[in-house]
Write an enzyme that holds these catalytic residues in place. Structure first.
Site, mmCIF file in Angstrom:
data_model
loop_
_atom_site.group_PDB
_atom_site.id
_atom_site.type_symbol
_atom_site.label_atom_id
_atom_site.label_comp_id
_atom_site.label_asym_id
_atom_site.label_seq_id
_atom_site.Cartn_x
_atom_site.Cartn_y
_atom_site.Cartn_z
ATOM 1 N N GLU A 1 0.704 -1.450 -0.184
ATOM 2 C CA GLU A 1 0.034 0.404 0.227
ATOM 3 C C GLU A 1 0.572 1.338 0.188
ATOM 4 O O GLU A 1 0.340 2.162 0.617
ATOM 5 C CB GLU A 1 -0.250 0.110 1.223
ATOM 6 C CG GLU A 1 -1.983 -1.216 0.663
ATOM 7 C CD GLU A 1 -2.940 -1.119 2.181
ATOM 8 O OE1 GLU A 1 -2.783 -0.499 3.090
ATOM 9 O OE2 GLU A 1 -3.504 -2.090 2.416
ATOM 10 N N ASN B 1 2.395 -4.799 -3.117
ATOM 11 C CA ASN B 1 0.696 -5.081 -3.443
ATOM 12 C C ASN B 1 -0.344 -4.391 -2.683
ATOM 13 O O ASN B 1 0.272 -3.057 -2.137
ATOM 14 C CB ASN B 1 0.696 -6.401 -1.528
ATOM 15 C CG ASN B 1 -0.446 -7.417 -1.831
ATOM 16 O OD1 ASN B 1 -0.855 -7.730 -2.480
ATOM 17 N ND2 ASN B 1 -0.652 -6.594 -0.530
ATOM 18 N N HIS C 1 -10.307 -5.895 -2.898
ATOM 19 C CA HIS C 1 -10.922 -5.644 -1.612
ATOM 20 C C HIS C 1 -12.516 -5.044 -1.963
ATOM 21 O O HIS C 1 -11.994 -3.762 -2.479
ATOM 22 C CB HIS C 1 -10.724 -4.857 -0.476
ATOM 23 C CG HIS C 1 -9.682 -5.399 0.053
ATOM 24 N ND1 HIS C 1 -10.181 -7.138 1.388
ATOM 25 C CD2 HIS C 1 -8.005 -5.315 0.584
ATOM 26 C CE1 HIS C 1 -8.789 -6.703 1.831
ATOM 27 N NE2 HIS C 1 -7.877 -6.012 1.607
ATOM 28 N N GLU D 1 -6.354 -10.606 -1.904
ATOM 29 C CA GLU D 1 -6.892 -10.404 -0.355
ATOM 30 C C GLU D 1 -8.623 -9.991 -0.695
ATOM 31 O O GLU D 1 -9.194 -9.298 -0.164
ATOM 32 C CB GLU D 1 -6.146 -8.812 0.497
ATOM 33 C CG GLU D 1 -4.842 -8.992 0.844
ATOM 34 C CD GLU D 1 -4.445 -7.515 1.645
ATOM 35 O OE1 GLU D 1 -5.509 -6.794 2.118
ATOM 36 O OE2 GLU D 1 -3.448 -7.709 1.600
ATOM 37 N N ASP E 1 -12.252 -9.751 -1.137
ATOM 38 C CA ASP E 1 -13.854 -10.189 -0.595
ATOM 39 C C ASP E 1 -14.487 -9.026 -1.042
ATOM 40 O O ASP E 1 -14.154 -8.315 -1.948
ATOM 41 C CB ASP E 1 -12.917 -10.640 1.253
ATOM 42 C CG ASP E 1 -13.029 -8.339 1.726
ATOM 43 O OD1 ASP E 1 -12.907 -8.062 0.806
ATOM 44 O OD2 ASP E 1 -12.681 -8.805 2.535
HETATM 45 C C1 XIL Z 1 -6.067 -6.588 8.296
HETATM 46 C C2 XIL Z 1 -6.434 -7.450 9.217
HETATM 47 O O1 XIL Z 1 -7.282 -7.727 8.551
HETATM 48 C C3 XIL Z 1 -7.406 -7.132 10.533
HETATM 49 O O2 XIL Z 1 -7.153 -8.400 11.238
HETATM 50 C C4 XIL Z 1 -5.681 -5.721 10.916
HETATM 51 O O3 XIL Z 1 -6.892 -6.063 12.239
HETATM 52 C C5 XIL Z 1 -5.428 -4.475 9.895
HETATM 53 O O4 XIL Z 1 -5.703 -5.577 9.154
HETATM 54 N N1 XIL Z 1 -4.952 -4.563 3.489
HETATM 55 C C6 XIL Z 1 -3.756 -5.199 4.024
HETATM 56 C C7 XIL Z 1 -3.798 -5.821 5.311
HETATM 57 O O5 XIL Z 1 -3.279 -5.630 2.912
HETATM 58 O O6 XIL Z 1 -3.104 -6.380 5.476
HETATM 59 C C8 XIL Z 1 -5.327 -5.937 6.232
HETATM 60 O O7 XIL Z 1 -5.936 -6.457 7.033
HETATM 61 C C9 XIL Z 1 -6.950 -5.674 5.577
HETATM 62 C C10 XIL Z 1 -6.309 -4.177 4.307
#
Ligand code: XIL
Length: 368
Positions: free
Chosen positions: A172, A213, A249, A278, A280
């Site tokens: 990020e 990422n 996401h 990741e 969802d």
């Molecule tokens: C999130 C986790 O799912 C949570 O449990 C934690 O509190 C915060 O981080 N992008 C990412 C992940 O790269 O590491 C994040 O994970 C979600 C967003």
């Protein structure tokens, strides 16, 4: 209920089709193209289609809930620690490294023949307080911070050398407009921190695949353009970068990413690996049948883009049950983002992934 019958029907129809078109002498092909039992898991279907199907793992749930643990073991071919490889968790006290929980996940994965994605080495969130405080009060100078970052990467990647297949080295680092995010890393170390991080990770484990990422990289956009330019620029400097992780996401209140395949293709054409890291699909609660179908479509768009992109290695979901999801805690009033409900029952998204994996498994077998 009806959906699972549809899945069965699609799988059955595909099986009949494959048997009919196979030449009589293609014994090995025929073995690979035998009907896919409907009981196969996402991981097994992914194997047949040539991709990993992974999940983020919540270690508290893995340790305390037999149902969760059994499902992680059986359903997926890849795991990513949701939190326990992050800096805040591995070095809460300066100089005291604690890889206990992460080691436990690696052992679990080895016992279940799963790949491990390492997440994440350089991020602006979930940093230890000693580090953020030290930078803020000036007791950690930029030169010291650079050494601290170097040591962190060498320690962590070195600890898991040969055991973690891929690392999200930098997470990020980009804003939506494609500029670099103003983090302590950029502020203190300048833009060279990204190249340095990749160099150190490669030094610590030359065989690990190294990824940049980020979120909102699904479509063609200023941000995905910038990610593409970033990795190309790193490569032109001779920095070892293997691929780009597209977090995935999504939210059903926004359109599904229509240009994801075109976007992923450009990375692939440039010789870069991609993964959905990741995935969802959240929604404004309460969930209803329409939103659940839209979420299924969001997952399907991501999976299909991966299946249709030459160098896409897999799809990892960021949690697989609504019982353990990061969404409600971060996006107020939203949830139901996962492929199984809070009782571990399949949602339309799970069935959508299965359907397309079944079909992909067949065409993969036929094409080889
Ligand atoms: C999130 C986790 O799912 C949570 O449990 C934690 O509190 C915060 O981080 N992008 C990412 C992940 O790269 O590491 C994040 O994970 C979600 C967003």
């Amino acid at each position: 209920m009806q959906l699972s019958r549809v899945v069965a029907a699609v799988a059955g129809a595909a099986a009949v089709f494959c048997v009919m078109v196979l030449p009589a002498d293609a014994e090995s092909q025929s073995a690979r193209s035998s009907p896919v039992p409907i009981t196969q898991t996402l991981g097994q279907l992914g194997d047949r289609a040539g991709i990993f199907m992974g999940t983020a793992v919540d270690m508290t749930a893995l340790d305390n809930e037999p149902t969760y643990r059994a499902r992680v073991a059986s359903e997926f071919s890849s795991v990513t620690p949701e939190n326990v490889m992050k800096w805040q968790l591995v070095e809460p006290t300066r100089g005291v490294l604690d890889f206990t929980a992460a080691d436990e996940l690696v052992s679990f994965a080895q016992a279940n023949h799963q790949r491990v994605r390492g997440h994440t080495l350089v991020w602006h969130n979930q940093l230890p307080t000693w580090l953020t405080t030290g930078v803020a009060n000036g007791s950690i100078t930029p030169d010291q911070l650079r050494d601290i970052l170097r040591q962190h990467i060498l320690d962590e990647v070195g600890h898991f050398k040969g055991k973690v297949a891929q690392w999200d080295v930098v997470n990020e680092a980009l804003n939506e407009d494609g500029t670099l995010r103003s983090t302590i890393w950029l502020q203190q170390l300048g833009r060279g921190y990204i190249a340095d991080a990749f160099r150190w990770a490669h030094e610590a484990d030359p065989r690990a695949k190294l990824f940049y990422n980020d979120f909102n990289l699904e479509s063609l956009s200023a941000k995905s353009d910038a990610a593409f330019a970033l990795v190309q620029d790193l490569r032109s400097q001779g920095v070892h970068v293997d691929g780009v992780g597209i977090q995935g996401h999504l939210a059903v209140q926004f359109p599904a990413p229509g240009t994801i395949q075109e976007n992923m293709k450009r990375f692939s054409d440039a010789g870069l690996l991609t993964e959905l890291t990741e995935a969802d699909a959240r929604m404004v609660l309460p969930a209803d049948a329409t939103k659940l179908e839209a979420a299924a479509e969001a997952y399907r768009v991501m999976l299909d883009a991966c299946l249709l992109t030459r160098h896409c290695g897999g799809v990892t979901v960021w949690g697989f049950t609504d019982l353990h999801s990061w969404v409600p805690g971060v996006f107020s009033g939203q949830g139901a983002a996962d492929i199984l409900d809070a009782n571990y029952q399949p949602k339309p998204a799970y069935n959508a992934l299965r359907t397309d994996l079944v079909l992909a498994a067949r065409s993969h077998g036929d094409d080889d």
